[in-house]
Design a protein around this motif. Sequence first.
Motif, PDB file in Angstrom:
ATOM      1  N   VAL A 121       0.839  -1.203   0.000  1.00  0.00           N
ATOM      2  CA  VAL A 121       0.000   0.000   0.000  1.00  0.00           C
ATOM      3  C   VAL A 121       0.872   1.251   0.000  1.00  0.00           C
ATOM      4  CG1 VAL A 121      -1.638   1.363   1.358  1.00  0.00           C
ATOM      5  CG2 VAL A 121      -1.986  -1.096   1.089  1.00  0.00           C
ATOM      6  N   LEU A 122       1.868   1.275   0.875  1.00  0.00           N
ATOM      7  CA  LEU A 122       2.759   2.427   0.974  1.00  0.00           C
ATOM      8  C   LEU A 122       3.513   2.659  -0.330  1.00  0.00           C
ATOM      9  CD1 LEU A 122       4.165   4.657   2.560  1.00  0.00           C
ATOM     10  CD2 LEU A 122       5.744   2.937   3.462  1.00  0.00           C
ATOM     11  N   ASN A 123       4.103   1.604  -0.873  1.00  0.00           N
ATOM     12  CA  ASN A 123       4.885   1.744  -2.104  1.00  0.00           C
ATOM     13  C   ASN A 123       4.018   2.149  -3.287  1.00  0.00           C
ATOM     14  OD1 ASN A 123       7.329   1.084  -0.884  1.00  0.00           O
ATOM     15  ND2 ASN A 123       7.045  -1.112  -1.211  1.00  0.00           N
ATOM     16  N   TYR A 124       2.789   1.649  -3.323  1.00  0.00           N
ATOM     17  CA  TYR A 124       1.884   2.007  -4.421  1.00  0.00           C
ATOM     18  C   TYR A 124       1.574   3.499  -4.390  1.00  0.00           C
ATOM     19  CZ  TYR A 124      -2.253   2.219  -7.375  1.00  0.00           C
ATOM     20  OH  TYR A 124      -3.150   2.562  -8.351  1.00  0.00           O
ATOM     21  N   ILE A 125       1.280   4.023  -3.200  1.00  0.00           N
ATOM     22  CA  ILE A 125       0.968   5.451  -3.079  1.00  0.00           C
ATOM     23  C   ILE A 125       2.164   6.296  -3.489  1.00  0.00           C
ATOM     24  CG2 ILE A 125       0.415   7.292  -1.445  1.00  0.00           C
ATOM     25  CD1 ILE A 125      -1.188   5.230   0.147  1.00  0.00           C
ATOM     26  N   ILE A 126       3.336   5.930  -3.015  1.00  0.00           N
ATOM     27  CA  ILE A 126       4.544   6.699  -3.327  1.00  0.00           C
ATOM     28  C   ILE A 126       4.847   6.649  -4.820  1.00  0.00           C
ATOM     29  CG2 ILE A 126       7.038   6.823  -2.963  1.00  0.00           C
ATOM     30  CD1 ILE A 126       6.534   5.691  -0.140  1.00  0.00           C
ATOM     31  N   ARG A 127       4.671   5.470  -5.421  1.00  0.00           N
ATOM     32  CA  ARG A 127       5.041   5.276  -6.825  1.00  0.00           C
ATOM     33  C   ARG A 127       4.056   5.933  -7.786  1.00  0.00           C
ATOM     34  NH1 ARG A 127       4.819   0.320  -6.677  1.00  0.00           N
ATOM     35  NH2 ARG A 127       2.908  -0.102  -7.841  1.00  0.00           N
ATOM     36  N   THR A 128       2.767   5.887  -7.461  1.00  0.00           N
ATOM     37  CA  THR A 128       1.752   6.345  -8.415  1.00  0.00           C
ATOM     38  C   THR A 128       1.205   7.731  -8.113  1.00  0.00           C
ATOM     39  OG1 THR A 128      -0.044   5.300  -7.161  1.00  0.00           O
ATOM     40  CG2 THR A 128       1.042   3.974  -8.868  1.00  0.00           C
ATOM     41  N   ASN A 129       1.493   8.275  -6.951  1.00  0.00           N
ATOM     42  CA  ASN A 129       0.963   9.591  -6.582  1.00  0.00           C
ATOM     43  C   ASN A 129       2.083  10.451  -6.008  1.00  0.00           C
ATOM     44  OD1 ASN A 129      -2.235   9.186  -6.693  1.00  0.00           O
ATOM     45  ND2 ASN A 129      -1.311   7.343  -5.817  1.00  0.00           N
ATOM     46  N   SER A 130       3.009  10.828  -6.873  1.00  0.00           N
ATOM     47  CA  SER A 130       4.209  11.528  -6.416  1.00  0.00           C
ATOM     48  C   SER A 130       3.901  12.898  -5.823  1.00  0.00           C
ATOM     49  CB  SER A 130       5.203  11.679  -7.573  1.00  0.00           C
ATOM     50  OG  SER A 130       4.616  12.408  -8.644  1.00  0.00           O
ATOM     51  N   ASN A 131       2.734  13.462  -6.122  1.00  0.00           N
ATOM     52  CA  ASN A 131       2.395  14.786  -5.602  1.00  0.00           C
ATOM     53  C   ASN A 131       1.778  14.736  -4.210  1.00  0.00           C
ATOM     54  OD1 ASN A 131       3.085  16.537  -7.901  1.00  0.00           O
ATOM     55  ND2 ASN A 131       1.540  15.337  -8.966  1.00  0.00           N
ATOM     56  N   ILE A 132       1.435  13.548  -3.741  1.00  0.00           N
ATOM     57  CA  ILE A 132       0.880  13.423  -2.396  1.00  0.00           C
ATOM     58  C   ILE A 132       1.987  13.588  -1.364  1.00  0.00           C
ATOM     59  CG2 ILE A 132      -0.097  11.770  -0.750  1.00  0.00           C
ATOM     60  CD1 ILE A 132      -1.890  10.738  -2.888  1.00  0.00           C
ATOM     61  N   LYS A 133       1.742  14.456  -0.401  1.00  0.00           N
ATOM     62  CA  LYS A 133       2.656  14.639   0.722  1.00  0.00           C
ATOM     63  C   LYS A 133       2.192  13.699   1.834  1.00  0.00           C
ATOM     64  CE  LYS A 133       4.518  17.939  -1.646  1.00  0.00           C
ATOM     65  NZ  LYS A 133       5.787  17.697  -2.367  1.00  0.00           N
ATOM     66  N   LEU A 134       2.853  12.562   1.938  1.00  0.00           N
ATOM     67  CA  LEU A 134       2.378  11.473   2.790  1.00  0.00           C
ATOM     68  C   LEU A 134       3.215  11.321   4.056  1.00  0.00           C
ATOM     69  CD1 LEU A 134       0.513   8.912   3.068  1.00  0.00           C
ATOM     70  CD2 LEU A 134       2.338   7.659   1.891  1.00  0.00           C
ATOM     71  N   ARG A 135       2.510  11.190   5.184  1.00  0.00           N
ATOM     72  CA  ARG A 135       3.149  10.773   6.434  1.00  0.00           C
ATOM     73  C   ARG A 135       2.515   9.445   6.842  1.00  0.00           C
ATOM     74  NH1 ARG A 135       3.209  14.513  11.283  1.00  0.00           N
ATOM     75  NH2 ARG A 135       0.961  14.197  11.135  1.00  0.00           N
ATOM     76  N   VAL A 136       3.343   8.512   7.275  1.00  0.00           N
ATOM     77  CA  VAL A 136       2.838   7.201   7.679  1.00  0.00           C
ATOM     78  C   VAL A 136       3.162   6.949   9.142  1.00  0.00           C
ATOM     79  CG1 VAL A 136       2.833   6.099   5.424  1.00  0.00           C
ATOM     80  CG2 VAL A 136       4.939   6.148   6.743  1.00  0.00           C
ATOM     81  N   GLY A 137       2.265   6.213   9.803  1.00  0.00           N
ATOM     82  CA  GLY A 137       2.472   5.862  11.198  1.00  0.00           C
ATOM     83  C   GLY A 137       1.954   4.462  11.463  1.00  0.00           C
ATOM     84  N   PHE A 138       2.257   3.949  12.647  1.00  0.00           N
ATOM     85  CA  PHE A 138       1.877   2.573  12.974  1.00  0.00           C
ATOM     86  C   PHE A 138       1.445   2.474  14.427  1.00  0.00           C
ATOM     87  CE2 PHE A 138       2.993  -1.576  14.781  1.00  0.00           C
ATOM     88  CZ  PHE A 138       2.276  -2.425  13.942  1.00  0.00           C
ATOM     89  N   CYS A 139       0.398   1.667  14.650  1.00  0.00           N
ATOM     90  CA  CYS A 139      -0.018   1.316  16.009  1.00  0.00           C
ATOM     91  C   CYS A 139      -0.334  -0.173  16.033  1.00  0.00           C
ATOM     92  CB  CYS A 139      -1.240   2.123  16.439  1.00  0.00           C
ATOM     93  SG  CYS A 139      -1.842   1.674  18.093  1.00  0.00           S
TER      94      CYS A 139
END
Length: 280
Positions: A121-139
């Motif tokens: 999921v993370l790699n897909y977002i980064i690869r296909t939506n380069s204009n998205i400013k994404l922060r990821v977190g985990f719980c």
Amino acid sequence: MSKWFCYSKNNANTQSSNSTSTSSVSSSLAYDLDNLNITQERLKRYADEANTLSSETSDTTLTANTEDDLKTKTIFLREKAISKTLNKIKLSMKVDLCFVLDCTGSMESHIAAAKDCISHVLNYIIRTNSNIKLRVGFCGYRDHNDKGDRLQFLDFTDKYEQFTTYMHKVKSVSSSNNDRPEDVLGGLDAAITQMDWQNSTRVLFHIGDCPPHGRRFTTLRDNYPDGDPNGLTAENVLEKMQSKNIFYFFGKITDKTDKMLEIFRGIIVPLEATPKKYIL
């Protein structure tokens, strides 16, 4: 002035530059649009939305006494609506994405696949939506008798290698309890209240194989049949989620969570009807 094409509901084809359906837009707006690198099809949709917004805009001092005045006013309203829409687009491209994962012993056979899903999921977002400013977190959550290991966090970060390295170390932990429900509500509540949500688009992606504690969620053996021992309920947890405008998605692994999802949907649907507050 630069040109920005406008989509008409009556004609799905792009008009030529001298067409009446082509609107003049300031060069700064055109630069922003180019910088966002939005596809043509999406631009058409946003243009159509801008037309709708224009018809709702009334706070202008321009008067329309002549045909030229009317044209000027129309262009002014269109540009104002487009500017508002563009700002909304920019804000929507700033995303906080939190993964919430059941890390109990019952997940041992699923944990690798769940972590792989998170990575995809993370790699897909980064690869296909380069204009998205994404922060990821985990719980990650376990159960109440796991004490110090009950919850684990990685707060939001835009350092994806750091996140990936952290996820490699996440493991399922078998506890001494002999029941199946887990501290689902505690995990969700912690993700909602203890993570540093900042961006305008907020998504919580939950993966688990067992329901929360309580007879309302399951007929499985349960050490806490009356519900969460800390007093959490699905209602107050999901209301907190809604108040922070967090979109909720669940990755189902087993049928044991079906009742939980039914209850969650029953709570979420009425919340969706609350004006100006949305949740999935």
